[in-house]
Design a protein around this motif. Structure first.
Motif, PDB file in Angstrom:
ATOM      1  N   UNK A  65     -73.569  20.121 -32.951  1.00 44.00           N
ATOM      2  CA  UNK A  65     -74.616  19.471 -32.174  1.00 44.00           C
ATOM      3  C   UNK A  65     -75.897  20.285 -32.355  1.00 44.00           C
ATOM      4  N   UNK A  66     -77.020  19.602 -32.573  1.00 44.32           N
ATOM      5  CA  UNK A  66     -78.291  20.309 -32.682  1.00 44.32           C
ATOM      6  C   UNK A  66     -79.355  19.539 -31.904  1.00 44.32           C
ATOM      7  N   UNK A  67     -79.934  20.195 -30.911  1.00 43.96           N
ATOM      8  CA  UNK A  67     -80.996  19.597 -30.104  1.00 43.96           C
ATOM      9  C   UNK A  67     -82.282  20.376 -30.342  1.00 43.96           C
ATOM     10  N   UNK A  68     -83.377  19.919 -29.690  1.00 47.68           N
ATOM     11  CA  UNK A  68     -84.633  20.653 -29.817  1.00 47.68           C
ATOM     12  C   UNK A  68     -85.414  20.563 -28.518  1.00 47.68           C
ATOM     13  N   UNK A  69     -86.166  21.620 -28.238  1.00 43.98           N
ATOM     14  CA  UNK A  69     -87.100  21.638 -27.109  1.00 43.98           C
ATOM     15  C   UNK A  69     -88.494  21.725 -27.715  1.00 43.98           C
ATOM     16  N   UNK A  70     -89.317  20.635 -27.614  1.00 42.96           N
ATOM     17  CA  UNK A  70     -90.578  20.563 -28.373  1.00 42.96           C
ATOM     18  C   UNK A  70     -91.852  20.576 -27.524  1.00 42.96           C
ATOM     19  N   UNK A  71     -92.196  21.676 -26.854  1.00 42.35           N
ATOM     20  CA  UNK A  71     -93.422  21.682 -26.049  1.00 42.35           C
ATOM     21  C   UNK A  71     -94.672  21.724 -26.918  1.00 42.35           C
ATOM     22  N   UNK A  72     -95.766  21.149 -26.401  1.00 41.86           N
ATOM     23  CA  UNK A  72     -97.058  21.302 -27.058  1.00 41.86           C
ATOM     24  C   UNK A  72     -97.742  22.531 -26.441  1.00 41.86           C
ATOM     25  N   UNK A  73     -98.200  23.482 -27.237  1.00 39.00           N
ATOM     26  CA  UNK A  73     -98.791  24.707 -26.690  1.00 39.00           C
ATOM     27  C   UNK A  73    -100.236  24.515 -26.230  1.00 39.00           C
ATOM     28  N   UNK A 109     -77.068  21.334 -23.123  1.00 33.78           N
ATOM     29  CA  UNK A 109     -76.155  20.444 -23.840  1.00 33.78           C
ATOM     30  C   UNK A 109     -75.671  21.072 -25.145  1.00 33.78           C
ATOM     31  N   UNK A 110     -76.579  21.715 -25.849  1.00 36.99           N
ATOM     32  CA  UNK A 110     -76.189  22.369 -27.097  1.00 36.99           C
ATOM     33  C   UNK A 110     -75.165  23.477 -26.839  1.00 36.99           C
ATOM     34  N   UNK A 111     -75.392  24.243 -25.776  1.00 41.37           N
ATOM     35  CA  UNK A 111     -74.473  25.340 -25.451  1.00 41.37           C
ATOM     36  C   UNK A 111     -73.094  24.806 -25.070  1.00 41.37           C
ATOM     37  N   UNK A 128     -72.932  15.280 -22.307  1.00 40.73           N
ATOM     38  CA  UNK A 128     -73.009  13.818 -22.239  1.00 40.73           C
ATOM     39  C   UNK A 128     -73.405  13.207 -23.585  1.00 40.73           C
ATOM     40  N   UNK A 129     -73.652  14.040 -24.572  1.00 36.42           N
ATOM     41  CA  UNK A 129     -74.038  13.541 -25.897  1.00 36.42           C
ATOM     42  C   UNK A 129     -72.793  13.205 -26.700  1.00 36.42           C
ATOM     43  N   UNK A 130     -72.866  12.135 -27.454  1.00 38.73           N
ATOM     44  CA  UNK A 130     -71.712  11.735 -28.251  1.00 38.73           C
ATOM     45  C   UNK A 130     -71.545  12.671 -29.449  1.00 38.73           C
TER      46      UNK A 130
END
Length: 376
Positions: free
Chosen positions: A148-156, A174-176, A108-110
């Motif tokens: 396309x480059x996304x990120x998953x940014x959890x706080x540890x 989405x990246x895949x 769904x990302x442009x």
């Protein structure tokens, strides 16, 4: 039952007059259930008599008739009406119908090549305030090879929960789908809450759910770069060292809020005195000296912090000189004890440094409570 009220005692008349419509209707409901099973003529006649009384508003007489009909049906010798079961429809001779095809996931990302607008207008917000220049976009596409480059940014600061799994699935998924990649980046800006235990747990959880990040990074990897950017802001008069207490900051922000209300009647209303920090107009040279002292550990926690100059006349409270750096004397699980000044999470997002194409944020249904201006 058929006797006139005049032939009855006062007590009987009083009790019968106290019967309500709902009481009579409930008695009728019970009677109908029983007479449908045993269609006794006398019971049906008494039921009809009760209906006449109910229609006339004589609820006491109606209830008495229904109760009598119930008793007659219960003691009747009339055979019960047998319920005829409808036969089930035969199954088709052919093979069973195939289940509906599951909806296939879609990207769904442009296209990153279309990202001239860094943040497009959203519902209720018509102003597009962040745009990429053609040169900036070209540099980004060169760094990512147009992917396309996304990120998953959890706080540890704890173990992941189901909400993280949803965010993880979207960003990696989405990246895949787009043939791009997803970076796992730890938002490790608060050493008092973060542990190596949580870092290891998050790495295990990401792998367990079948995701493979293209790279694993930490916000703390960019502490040197973020510090240099903060120094540039100070040199350009865009940031200053402040010594206000949380109570004083709250009072200043209350005045900004008051000005916001005044502008509804007069768009040119001035800010009340005290809306800004008394340290806001310090010279860059003095702020640079103080910021260096913060870095060297001269100041105690909570006695000095760096604020970015925003727009105190804005209707958006996020523009009212937010804190950027605070002092924290705590060992960091990734960078150790190198830094005693740490950037706050809202300026520690190295999205551009990592050439992230899409930073997806969760929308909250409920309004988030105001956080303390100087976090612990």
């Amino acid at each position: 039952i058929n006797a006139e009220y005049g032939d009855q005692s006062y007590e009987t008349r009083h009790l019968m007059s106290a019967v309500t419509a709902s009481g009579a209707k409930k008695a009728r409901k019970d009677t109908v259930k029983l007479t449908n099973k045993r269609k006794d003529p006398a019971a049906l006649a008494k039921l009809e008599e009760g209906d006449v009384a109910l229609k006339a508003g004589d609820f006491a007489l109606a209830k008495a008739c229904f109760e009598a009909a119930t008793e007659l049906a219960r003691n009747s010798t009339v055979e019960k009406v047998q319920k005829i079961k409808q036969p089930k429809a035969p199954k088709p001779d052919g093979p069973e119908a195939a289940p509906a095809e599951a909806e296939q996931p879609q990207c769904v990302l442009r296209d990153p090549k279309e990202n001239l607008v860094a943040k497009p207008p959203s519902k209720g917000v018509d102003i597009t305030y962040a745009e990429n220049t053609a040169a900036t976009l070209a540099a980004h596409l060169n760094a990512t090879d147009g992917k396309y480059r996304t990120r998953f940014p959890p706080e540890p600061n704890g173990h992941l929960h189901i909400g993280h799994a949803k965010a993880m699935n979207f960003n990696f998924g989405q990246a895949k789908l787009a043939g791009g990649d997803c970076i796992l980046r730890f938002d490790d800006t608060n050493p008092t809450a973060e542990k190596q235990e949580y870092i290891d747990s998050i790495l295990d959880s990401v792998s367990w759910l079948g995701h493979k990040p293209s790279n694993v990074t930490y916000s703390s990897d960019y502490f040197d770069t973020l510090y240099d950017l903060a120094v540039d802001l100070i040199r350009n008069g865009k940031a200053y060292v402040c010594h206000q207490t949380p109570e004083e900051i709250g009072a200043s922000r209350a005045l900004c809020k008051k000005a916001q209300e005044l502008r509804k009647a007069d768009p040119n209303a001035d800010l009340p005195e005290g809306a800004g920090s008394p340290y806001r107009e310090r010279l860059p040279e003095e702020n640079l000296k103080l910021f260096e002292e913060m870095k060297m550990g001269v100041w105690d926690e909570g006695t000095a912090f760096l604020r970015m100059k925003g727009n105190l006349g804005s209707d958006n409270p996020n523009m009212w000189d937010l804190a950027a750096y605070r002092i924290m004397f705590a060992a960091h699980p990734h960078s150790g004890d190198k830094w005693c000044i740490l950037s706050l999470i809202h300026i520690s997002e190295p999205t551009r440094l990592l050439s992230i194409s899409y930073a997806v944020f969760c929308l909250k249904k409920k309004k988030k409570k105001q956080k303390k201006t100087i976090p612990d």
